[in-house]
Design an enzyme around this catalytic site. Structure first.
Site, short mmCIF file in Angstrom:
data_model
loop_
_atom_site.label_atom_id
_atom_site.label_comp_id
_atom_site.label_asym_id
_atom_site.label_seq_id
_atom_site.Cartn_x
_atom_site.Cartn_y
_atom_site.Cartn_z
N CYS B 105 66.01 -12.58 8.57
CA CYS B 105 65.38 -11.58 9.42
C CYS B 105 64.96 -12.14 10.76
O CYS B 105 63.98 -11.69 11.35
CB CYS B 105 64.16 -10.99 8.72
N ARG B 248 51.03 1.68 -16.99
CA ARG B 248 50.38 0.71 -16.12
C ARG B 248 51.08 0.64 -14.78
O ARG B 248 52.28 0.83 -14.69
CB ARG B 248 50.43 -0.68 -16.75
#
Lengths: 260, 260
Positions: B105, B248
């Site tokens: 990046c 969860r």
């Protein structure tokens, strides 16, 4: 095109040894050309290739919308997409700069291009290792990853001899973890030819090739291998083992040399 | 340098809602220069950086051995390695050709470079979604992956509205699976601003940025996020949820807008 294929494997199960057929995910090299310029080779599953092409070009900012695309020609046999777009200047801006992008292995024929370019030779010296020794290494490997236990967000990689782990590294990326292990081994001038690589991550062609390049005769993963990694392992006489968990593992290649 | 950091999260556990501190793996942009030429920015864990540098250069065929390296200067603050090698001609051969390599990046400052370059705007319209709706989507998502059940070797990705999965794709790579979903949505001219992305894979900065670029307000993963992906999600008002399994989940960002 099918996403899966079948391989004859040896499945180790609670000390039983079974010859079975296993279903393996296909790793398909897919090269995208934009306005006749090669952009990238993605290693992917051979489904939704048009969607992948468009999504990738849009993610990389090479197209802004569908209307930018004048034509897409898909050659599924060769694994190539030819895309013609109006935004030619974007291409120069993005891809002749320094930034490098997603993993790729050049031009579809990953195996010959990449392995040959790395001068990978077939493994000649047979390694003297047993299933029991591999199970013991996996047991030690699973105990070693504190960072994974803390975060659930990392991959582990280890270089071992037949008795113990010599180098252990962790990273958010499975490629980085392997490169850290291999870099450390290079620094310490460790001979690879009687060693084993253990990894928590999937074995793709690129992982296999990094191991082959060092002439490491065995790679063992907790996860799955791809079709291409198995093909390369068979070609180079590398022992490839996947789904190594507890007393179970799948042996995908070169098992005649493995002592059971 | 530490490999982990702490974030305040909301943990959903069997319908209980807890404010907790969670340990998250750091995603560290690390740029390698070889003979003053920028080679790549790796997104990695900030340990063993010298080993990573050497292992990467060797894996890519940019050095043959340690003796090729004349000097390595590590700037850990800036996340840069300056390597000086004798093999200058290799560099030209490998990197000015077409082949592209590992994900990167550009230049360390991933966040500003990349997000800015993709013109990512903050999410403005608050999405009206409940924990229960996200749990139901995850349940449907987990049922959908036949290819994973067959091979254990693929990632899944889905685009959803608050009630159902609209697009579902699978690939050996988490980036490819997401690009396939986003490409399909682009083809079908689907409005992203009230949608949710579900993924089986880790949420790294590059995954988050692909979602941010489309102004998708929610991303949910079965696995872990990285520090950088959480920072970007907070900055852009994206709801980032990790470890979404059964009843969860961990909510890492923007939770005030989420109805519990």
């Amino acid at each position: 095109m099918e996403d899966i294929t079948k391989y004859n494997i040896i499945r180790i199960k609670d000390r039983g040894v079974l010859k079975e057929e296993d279903t393996v995910v296909i790793e398909y090299p897919f090269t995208i050309f934009l306005n006749d310029e090669e952009i990238i080779t993605l290693l992917c599953s051979p489904n939704s290739l048009k969607e992948l092409t468009i999504g990738f070009l849009h993610s990389e900012g090479l197209i802004d919308s569908i209307s930018d695309i004048e034509k897409i020609i898909l050659d599924k046999e060769k694994g190539i997409a030819y895309v013609y777009s109006k935004n030619t200047n974007r291409l120069n801006k993005k891809f002749h700069g320094k930034r490098t992008i997603t993993s790729g292995c050049g031009k579809g024929t990953v195996f010959y291009n990449v392995v040959d370019s790395f001068n990978s030779k077939k493994i000649e010296d047979k390694i003297d290792i047993t299933i029991k020794q591999i199970m013991d290494l996996i047991k030690e490997f699973n105990k070693s990853s504190q960072l994974f236990l803390d975060t659930g967000g990392v991959h582990s990689c280890a270089l071992c001899d037949i008795n113990k782990i010599i180098i252990f590294k962790e990273d958010i990326g499975r490629h980085n973890a392997l490169d850290k292990v291999l870099g450390k081994a290079l620094l310490e001038d460790i001979d690879f030819k009687d060693k084993i690589i253990l990894t928590s991550g999937r074995i793709s062609s690129e992982i296999l090739i990094k191991v082959a390049k060092r002439q490491i005769p065995v790679i063992v993963s907790r996860s799955a291998p791809t079709s291409l990694s198995i093909d390369i392992a068979k070609e180079l006489n590398i022992i490839l083992i996947g789904f190594a968990r507890g007393k179970r593992m799948n042996i995908y290649s070169n098992f005649p040399t493995l002592k059971v």
